[in-house]
Enzyme design. Structure first.
Site, short mmCIF file in Angstrom:
data_model
loop_
_atom_site.label_atom_id
_atom_site.label_comp_id
_atom_site.label_asym_id
_atom_site.label_seq_id
_atom_site.Cartn_x
_atom_site.Cartn_y
_atom_site.Cartn_z
N GLU A 1 -18.26 6.70 4.16
CA GLU A 1 -17.93 7.85 4.99
C GLU A 1 -17.34 7.44 6.33
O GLU A 1 -16.48 8.14 6.89
CB GLU A 1 -19.19 8.69 5.18
CG GLU A 1 -19.64 9.32 3.85
CD GLU A 1 -21.14 9.52 3.79
OE1 GLU A 1 -21.77 9.50 4.85
OE2 GLU A 1 -21.67 9.66 2.68
N GLU B 1 -25.50 8.95 -3.11
CA GLU B 1 -26.56 9.79 -2.59
C GLU B 1 -26.83 11.03 -3.43
O GLU B 1 -27.98 11.39 -3.70
CB GLU B 1 -26.24 10.23 -1.15
CG GLU B 1 -26.23 9.10 -0.14
CD GLU B 1 -24.86 8.44 -0.03
OE1 GLU B 1 -24.63 7.78 0.99
OE2 GLU B 1 -24.02 8.58 -0.94
#
Length: 794
Positions: free
Chosen positions: A643, A663
């Protein structure tokens, strides 16, 4: 055995800890005594073990009555076992905080004159390093608890006499001023504390006691004495964890425990649980119950909470009785136990009327003999038999005591005493520092945090980097809880006529004309203590371009909180354009980064919030720069690291580059506003990447626009540098284009807010913890624990 309240003033019998253990063996030897996690030991088993170890200490280590045995261990069963064993050998035990670093450890060993150090594998290297580096400690022996060799020695206690006034502990405390001082505590001190606890709390054999504080402090030790007094089991937790504490209370069927400092607030801030009142508690003792929460604490867990006041120097002094419901929420810390008298006095030692503030003084039993090797300090604190506590109190007409302040120059941080002068001395050793003054800063969670005002040497910049550097250097000499959180630089200090720093004037001046205060914790939030240390980030400059490398290849460059804070700070400083033309983010080894370091699993939502906030802040820092930021992705970019690359203006990879966001597969919300950034880059490919949680290789990343280009590994950083140089020619308009092409911060902040809500829900629902546990189970099953960060999350 039961000690009724009407016997509190009686002398306890047996009168020594060793005799008390022998008595419990005689009347209930097979009953449970100590429980650590899922294993327990009876009074008889502990008696045999401690007797064997006592013989070993005498025969192998040469211990004689009065010799000092230091114990530096975490909360393992060997702690109380070696305590009782050393007492059976006639030795004096020196508890050492297992969080101590070199300076603290060396001081305590030297000051106490310890002849033996008992420790474990995690601390052996530090202990031996300290011993090898100090000629005074050259003869000190080391016992590794993993190889105690007790089995071959007799199972009956050595023939060593002990009396109530026989010295048992040198209990170090920061006290009121100066470096730690050792309170000389006798067998009688501990036995009477156990007796008073049993009587005041109405303990009996059917009770189950629990402690979560470190054994290097006095609280678990008087819990041991109380368990010995009534023949009840004591449950010992490895550490205090607010999120798991009441699950342990339920699991172990605990009926009584003691907490202090920030612990009640941290417990209350845990999400309500339908099982909160599903417990066997009949009483909780606490020092410093938050008055505003008192009634709510009782209502939530369905048990009375009562105040206990005492010091290491004096043991139990004041207590609120079980039926004293009128004091709930008043801030009263109770009335004197029958063996103590109290006076509230002014600066001249004259007793003040009820309702007027004054210093609390105490006399009676139990009481320390004095401070080890410090007769002047002893005389200052113990005057005419009265212990001067340094606490400013008000006594009500009913005799109850309410604390209103302190005259001590110290910080009370989450139940820990931090002497200002000790922290100041560590900071003032820094060549960049002229002077330092430590003061308490109010904190809603910990009660107080450590703040330091620093006067710098000429030419040293008064900026955040300087603050971090100074505190890092001092942190190597201090225990974690002593490291300052706040730093404020001053040009000079206000001083008294005797040339001492006037701290009241200093605080008043800071309040009237605030300076820049550097909060060295992530996000400025009150968090469980985290030692300030360097992050795993290397910074170099090549051709006017800053190269920021994650430098932890053995952990796949996993990012801890310190690294993330350092990264955001470095990007902000370099991103102004005053020093470099651009920034390149990359990693060492075969991985760009494995995202968050899971070697420190979050134990509360506060930990989770810090993790999210520090990732968020990296996004803000990158998007606010005035120079291009390029990710040179050398291999694996997992979770939060993937990210981070999305925040950058371009991503250049190698054939080995992979993006991986696992995740969602574990039910954990993705952070860093990828919900905004990723669709802008890859459009319809975002859902398969995020929700599918699959690995995205370099060619596929290039095809969907996630990578700008693919180059050979040896050209990766050079290509990123060339790109920045090409984007920033002389008289360029790069800044304006960055502002136009990057997403707006309002949109990013809105995404942060949504993600924070989702993260809180995941934590409250247990999904977050379950995701982490499933990760560990998968890794254990695969036998690849060394690659723990591979499935890291943000």
């Amino acid at each position: 055995m039961t000690v009724t309240a009407d016997r509190m003033a009686h002398d306890p019998f047996p009168a020594t800890l060793t005799a008390l253990l022998a008595q419990r063996v005689a009347d209930s030897g097979d009953a449970e005594f100590l429980r650590f996690e899922d294993r327990s030991w009876s009074f008889r088993e502990i008696d045999v073990w401690t007797s064997q170890l006592a013989h070993r200490l005498i025969r192998v280590e040469g211990i004689e009555p009065g010799d000092r045995v230091a114990v530096m261990l975490p909360n393992v069963v060997q702690w109380p076992v070696f305590w009782l064993a050393a007492l059976k050998a006639g030795a004096v035990v020196v508890p050492i905080n297992s969080a101590y670093q070199r300076a603290d450890l060396e001081f305590v060993l030297t000051d106490s004159g310890a002849r033996v150090v008992v420790t474990d594998g995690d601390h052996l290297a530090l202990v031996r390093d300290v011993l090898d580096g100090n000629a005074v400690l050259a003869g000190v022996r080391v016992v590794d608890v993993a190889e105690d060799g007790a089995e071959s020695f007799p199972a009956t206690a050595p023939d060593v006499e002990a009396a109530p006034d026989t010295l048992a502990n040198l209990q170090y405390t920061s006290g009121t001023t100066g470096f730690p001082k050792a309170c000389m505590l006798t067998h009688g001190y501990w036995v009477r504390n156990g007796w008073l606890c049993a009587a005041a709390a109405g303990l009996h054999t059917e009770d189950v006691l629990l402690t979560a504080q470190p054994f290097s402090y006095m609280d678990p030790l008087w819990n041991v004495a109380a368990a010995l007094t009534v023949g009840a089991p004591l449950v010992v937790l490895p550490r205090f964890s607010a999120s798991g504490f009441f699950a342990d209370v339920r699991r172990h069927r605990v009926t009584f425990f003691y907490v202090l400092g920030s612990m009640p607030t941290l417990l209350f801030k845990q999400p309500p649980d339908p099982r909160d009142r599903d417990n066997d508690l009949r009483l909780v003792w606490c020092s410093g119950i938050p008055a505003a929460l008192h009634a709510d604490l009782e209502a939530r867990w369905g048990a009375p909470w009562r105040e206990l006041y005492g010091m290491t120097e004096s043991g139990f002094d004041l207590v609120s009785s079980l039926d004293d419901t009128a004091t709930v929420g008043t801030g009263s810390v109770g009335t004197p136990v029958p063996t103590k008298q109290v006076r509230v006095v002014d600066a001249d030692g004259v007793e003040v009327p009820d309702g007027e503030p004054g210093e609390l003084t105490v006399r009676g039993l139990p009481m320390m003999l004095g401070y080890w090797n410090r007769p002047e300090e002893t005389a200052r604190v113990l005057r005419d038999g009265w212990l001067h506590t340094g606490d400013v109190v008000v006594r009500g007409p009913e005799g109850g005591i309410r604390i209103v302040g302190r005259i001590k120059d110290m910080v009370r941080r989450g139940g820990e005493n931090v002497a200002s002068v000790e922290v100041e001395a560590a900071i003032e050793r820094d060549p960049a520092v002229v002077g330092a003054a430590v003061v308490p800063e109010p904190d809603e969670i910990l009660g107080e945090e450590v703040k330091v005002f620093i006067q710098l040497a000429d030419g040293v910049p008064a900026d955040r980097e300087t603050a971090e550097t100074i505190i890092e250097r001092a942190g190597g000499q201090l225990a974690r809880f002593k490291v300052p959180r706040y730093v404020e630089f001053v040009d000079e200090f206000p001083r008294t006529p005797s040339e001492r720093v006037s701290k009241p004037t200093l605080k008043e001046r800071a309040a009237a004309s605030p300076g820049v205060v550097h909060d060295l914790r992530p996000g400025g939030r009150a968090q469980p203590a985290t030692k300030v240390r360097p992050g795993f980030l290397d910074i170099t400059v090549e051709q006017d371009v800053a190269i920021l490398r994650f430098s932890r290849p053995e952990k796949l460059n996993a990012l801890d909180v310190a690294t993330r804070v350092q990264l955001a700070s470095a990007v902000r400083e370099l991103g102004t354009g005053a020093k470099v033309r651009g920034i390149v983010l990359t990693g060492t080894g075969r991985a760009f980064s494995a995202g968050e370091d899971l070697s420190a699993v979050p134990s509360s939502y506060d930990d989770v919030r810090v993790a999210f906030e520090t990732f968020h802040d990296i996004t803000r820092a990158i998007l606010e720069t005035r120079v291009p930021v390029i990710a040179a992705v050398n291999g694996l970019a997992v979770g939060g690291a993937s990210e981070i690359t999305l925040c950058c203006d371009a991503r250049i990879g190698t054939p080995a580059t992979e993006f991986y966001q696992p995740e969602n597969a574990r039910g954990i919300t993705i952070s860093n506003a990828s919900s905004v950034l990723l669709p802008r880059l890859v459009g319809g490919h975002a859902l398969p990447m995020v929700l599918g949680s699959g690995r995205l290789p370099a060619e596929e990343a290039l095809r969907i626009g996630l990578l700008s280009e693919i180059v050979e590994p040896d050209r990766l950083v050079a290509r990123a540098v060339e790109t920045i140089l090409r984007w920033t020619p002389a008289n360029n308009t790069t800044v304006q284009h960055l502002e136009l092409l990057r997403p707006g911060m309002a949109e990013i902040e809105a995404a942060f807010a949504r993600e924070d809500v989702a993260a809180k829900q995941a934590w409250d629902d247990g999904v977050y913890r379950a995701g982490i546990e499933s990760f560990w189970e998968t890794k254990d099953a695969a036998g690849t624990r060394e690659s723990v960060e591979m499935g890291a999350l943000s």
